[in-house]
Design a protein around this motif. Structure first.
Motif, PDB file in Angstrom:
ATOM      1  N   VAL E 209       0.937  -1.069   0.130  1.00 26.58           N
ATOM      2  CA  VAL E 209       0.063  -0.009   0.028  1.00 26.58           C
ATOM      3  C   VAL E 209       1.066   1.388   0.054  1.00 26.58           C
ATOM      4  N   LEU E 210       0.392   2.180  -0.696  1.00 31.40           N
ATOM      5  CA  LEU E 210       1.272   3.355  -0.830  1.00 31.40           C
ATOM      6  C   LEU E 210       0.938   4.427   0.189  1.00 31.40           C
ATOM      7  N   GLY E 211       1.877   5.176   0.612  1.00 29.42           N
ATOM      8  CA  GLY E 211       1.581   6.244   1.619  1.00 29.42           C
ATOM      9  C   GLY E 211       0.653   7.395   0.751  1.00 29.42           C
ATOM     10  N   LEU E 212       0.665   7.508  -0.387  1.00 30.38           N
ATOM     11  CA  LEU E 212      -0.174   8.347  -1.326  1.00 30.38           C
ATOM     12  C   LEU E 212      -1.613   7.800  -0.827  1.00 30.38           C
ATOM     13  N   TYR E 215      -2.332   7.716   3.284  1.00 31.81           N
ATOM     14  CA  TYR E 215      -2.485   9.059   4.010  1.00 31.81           C
ATOM     15  C   TYR E 215      -3.595  10.036   3.209  1.00 31.81           C
ATOM     16  N   PHE E 217      -3.105  11.279   0.162  1.00 31.87           N
ATOM     17  CA  PHE E 217      -2.384  12.400  -0.215  1.00 31.87           C
ATOM     18  C   PHE E 217      -2.697  12.831  -1.878  1.00 31.87           C
ATOM     19  N   ARG E 218      -3.322  11.986  -2.454  1.00 31.23           N
ATOM     20  CA  ARG E 218      -3.593  12.361  -3.812  1.00 31.23           C
ATOM     21  C   ARG E 218      -4.394  13.400  -4.209  1.00 31.23           C
ATOM     22  N   PRO E 220      -4.862  16.241  -1.995  1.00 34.95           N
ATOM     23  CA  PRO E 220      -4.210  17.444  -1.775  1.00 34.95           C
ATOM     24  C   PRO E 220      -2.982  17.853  -2.806  1.00 34.95           C
ATOM     25  N   LEU E 221      -2.515  16.597  -3.301  1.00 38.28           N
ATOM     26  CA  LEU E 221      -1.247  16.969  -4.277  1.00 38.28           C
ATOM     27  C   LEU E 221      -1.858  17.318  -5.458  1.00 38.28           C
ATOM     28  N   ALA E 224      -2.876  20.888  -5.256  1.00 44.37           N
ATOM     29  CA  ALA E 224      -1.477  21.647  -5.171  1.00 44.37           C
ATOM     30  C   ALA E 224      -1.013  21.918  -6.466  1.00 44.37           C
ATOM     31  N   GLY E 225      -1.506  21.182  -7.421  1.00 48.85           N
ATOM     32  CA  GLY E 225      -1.064  21.193  -8.708  1.00 48.85           C
ATOM     33  C   GLY E 225      -0.183  20.332  -9.234  1.00 48.85           C
ATOM     34  N   LEU E 226       0.057  19.105  -8.634  1.00 54.24           N
ATOM     35  CA  LEU E 226       0.720  18.198  -9.183  1.00 54.24           C
ATOM     36  C   LEU E 226       0.395  17.629 -10.369  1.00 54.24           C
TER      37      LEU E 226
END
Lengths: 230, 230, 230, 230, 230, 230
Positions: E209-212, E215, E217-218, E220-221, E224-226
């Motif tokens: 499992v990824l931290g992405l 947590y 994170f996908r 909010p990332l 933020a413009g990723l």
């Protein structure tokens, strides 16, 4: 930094050292003041003036910053009173350029005499033209953001030395010295006493009298075993 | 250094950044340019001017040197065009005095505005008299030999930052900034915009207006939890 | 330091380098002298002048100090003769402010031209006003005591370089060079020879002649494999 | 850092160096590989293993981090393929503890062989127990936030050396070496050739044969002027 | 150092942090404790264990030493109670070997669990055999004298951090963390809470499992413009 | 370096310190030997063992190297006799990897016990397996060339300390100490005397006796003004 300091706090009322004593200490400079208070209170020697020649003293308003963030420098500006010197500590080591000419303009307008910052400074050419002296650990054009709360007028550790708001700061080409607010008068008197007989000593030494004789070192040196050979 | 760069090569034709943009960037200085391009592009802070006060910009001609060997500085001299700044990288860390007044005379005759070198420099007193500014990691009288091939006008890493021939270099008392050749106009415009309203800000701050009010920081600070105590 | 050196000893009679040669070497500066004696004899580059612009030479009187103790600087003062430069080594690394304006007054009265110290210096503003140059590893207001015997006019290691009393010291903005007393004339002649044709070289380079041509580098560069590409 | 690198970008498809060559290079270690590719490609020597004894090689996936912010380490984790080594560069110098045992667990699960980071690392005791090697510029318990975009699989500058995604990384107790992806096979062959006759050399030297004789150094040394005295 | 601290004083009665909390904090290690108390309280990263693997916690007894003088380490020994860790600060920077196996024998006999010293340590091989861990800024065989008064159980600044007698010290391979005595229980609870769900996280990450995702994170990332490119 | 040393010279016959004294000094280790010879002779603390645990002594054969050039290490190999330790100084500061496993094989075959080098070392993993200890200022995979003459068995300055061929070297985890050849027996006896009563002291301290009482410090501390408060 000091882990006893609460973050997110601005203390408005601080007890500043006696203004006359604070002003007087600046005349003697750091070397004399450091000696006068028992050879303590010098910040680490990596704290250097951004340009040579300035010699100031004043009462400390303190601020704790986080790496790469200078938001609290705007907060501390409001707490400056004429005769103050801002002492900026960091929560962890960083050399970014926290401070430049705009903040200097504001600090100067509030009556600040200078800044001591355990981080980086920029716009040094303009600061010199403005005659606003800064002692810092680095010079860096690297800008900072405004995002995180630190604190104002709390006890700080700056360049290895703990200090409190209201303490006297003395800074010149030899470094930065802190004098406890409560000791300012006593240290100023001791510094004055040191200075009083320096002129006489200087004249003697300039005339060729040796320190060996002026300070009566020959006997203790001989006792310690010093031998002259040819 | 860059391991992608072929050694033993001199590239004669490079695409230099727009000259007007390159010249314009120098007026703003490193702090403003660094901000204007999104807070990137500053070389490490150990890169310091050998004397204070110089502020220049220009287009990069690059050279890769080996420790203790300045042969390629003579090779790069021929590739200098008026308005250029030489950027000298090293294949491994070294502080010898690669550059002195004779090379400066030659560089100046070719039209170079200055040198940025990730090594040492010497003859600093004469360089100051010549008004030929250098940013270096050290000052050292240690001479160098002329024995090993490096390369000219290849991509380099200088003071922790990668750069290409033709990029814009901006250097002053606050450090050294690199702007991509392709971005020079855009960054110059952004820097101009930043400068445009600085005069107004400075006047307000000088009159005693606080940054807290001028930038409307009071509300976000309160939201972040800042508390004032007595 | 040198473990061969006896502590507690002051050697009064030392053989100083030829005074004319010692004086002459100062005209050329450290970079030229360093080259002239075969690219050796430079102290480590952390040794920096406390203010820019001074360029001196003279004969070494040496002193070994202990960390935080400057007693022996008073002892060495008596051994100074006009034209000497004091070289102060330390028994272990330390940056305290061993030397200030009073000692400088004494040293100057004895005819010393400057001080080279592998420790810290203070009163730098006053020393600059007095025109008494110092090269040191640090600037620090931290005072020192007078309690422990070192030695005077013994072989020392200062800033990574061994030296002997009587050697010639050359110091300027580029650093500090030591020349063996016995080699002073030979090195001065070699330095003079280097200088003799520098004016001519400088004129050629200033007129646009390239070092590539003036030094005939094109052929050896081609032999080494240098390739020009477009 | 590289100012050519766009921020806020994750590049998914990268061309990795030949896997067999990448694996093979690890057997030789950094000293041999560094020599084999012409004595280039070593990161600065401040990059040290967090525990001794590990020796790895693999293909680089790169990530650019900002000081005090490890958000992008979670982003890069998804781009790891078995046999990769993560190379983390920083936009400006910082020693915080960006990486610890939880991220190591994730990286390991994805097939990563190790991490090279131009910042700090923490949980080193656990990382050693997990046998997940890291080369870093510092060890620090200082935690980081997750707030700012960097980039993944862009060209980076790490510890003074530029590198690209897909390059081969070789790391051991002697440091970290980068080999261009395109050169991996060629360098592996050159390294193999170096190793091939090392056993023979070692046996000769162990038997007491001198390098002076084995490498035929006596004649060139004599030509260079070496003199033996008693 | 702290200029508020009176010299020549030994404070006998200090309020130690709750022993159970102090002991408990050591289980979590510095990284977890540092996070648990709001990411503050880490000494500067130059403080390193003299051998790897030790992980301790305890209550601080503090001592202020002068450079090159370890007299007060004998004074502080008497104030040690079982479960204490000695924290030694210096009045100015110094790397001499203040502490060795004899003092360690004495400290151990008194119940000390280790030493944190902003100076040098020696006899490291024997200390490792004795299993008496030390965190120091240097390792040095340089001996010290016994001549000058410092102070015991006063507030100190050690490695850039202010601390008080009775505070909790946590030290391991990642560095040294200080927790205010009054906050020990609260921080121990927060650390326990952090640890509680680490096992679960670790298992998930180990399974791929990824931290992405773990947590979240996908989103909010992306906000933020990723951007992902191929 | 020492500018008195002629370059291009190999001195074959040197007077080595008494072998028995040299061997005996190694048993005591650097801390004891340093004290025994009057607290002098320790190299700067950046000289660290490449792996922990080795403790050696022997007679010095010295070599002067130039930056990036290890040719003379092959020359010095021939001058090694069983029981020697090679001491390698540099003409200017450099951290390249001058020494690796092949040279170690050769040195070991000649009877060398170890190497002390004021530069870098590589192949540290193999050197540990070979049990050939090295004390160096850096670890680096960076290779060196074989092009320039230095000198063998001349006086050198290594890590800030001057030494001569034939001196005794003692090295362990605490650093590197040099003992003059002529003083070896005297220092060995003094070290033996120090050791003789250490067992007794250790036993007393282990039983809980305080250094305050064992060394009779209470009275001099009281005289110096030490005050106990509650």
């Amino acid at each position: 930094m000091s882990i006893n300091a609460p973050l997110g706090i601005v203390k408005r009322n601080i007890v500043r050292a006696d203004a006359a004593a604070a002003d007087q200490l600046g005349k003697y400079g750091t070397a004399t003041v450091h000696e006068a208070q028992g050879r303590i209170g010098l910040m680490q020697t990596y704290m250097r003036p951004i340009y040579p020649g300035a010699q100031i003293s004043g009462t400390a308003v303190t601020v704790l910053l986080h790496p790469g963030d200078n938001w609290m420098l705007h907060v501390v500006a409001e707490q400056i009173k004429p005769g103050d010197i801002v002492v900026a500590a960091l929560s962890s080591a960083n050399t970014d350029g926290f401070f430049g000419d705009l903040l200097a303009t504001s600090f100067k307008a509030r009556g600040a005499r200078g800044l001591v910052i355990d981080g980086g400074c920029r716009d040094v050419k303009t600061l010199k033209e403005m005659d606003f002296p800064v002692w810092s650990r680095a010079i860096s054009a690297e800008g900072t953001i405004k995002a995180t709360l630190g604190a104002v007028n709390i006890p700080v550790v700056c360049a290895g030395l703990s200090g409190n708001p209201g303490d006297v700061i003395v800074a010149d080409d030899d470094g930065v010295v802190v004098v406890n607010a409560a000791d300012a008068r006593k240290v100023a008197d001791a510094a004055a006493a040191r200075e009083a007989n320096e002129g006489d000593k200087r004249a003697k030494l300039a005339s060729g009298v040796l320190g060996l004789d002026m300070y009566n070192f020959r006997e203790p040196l001989a006792k310690a075993g010093l031998k002259y050979i040819d």
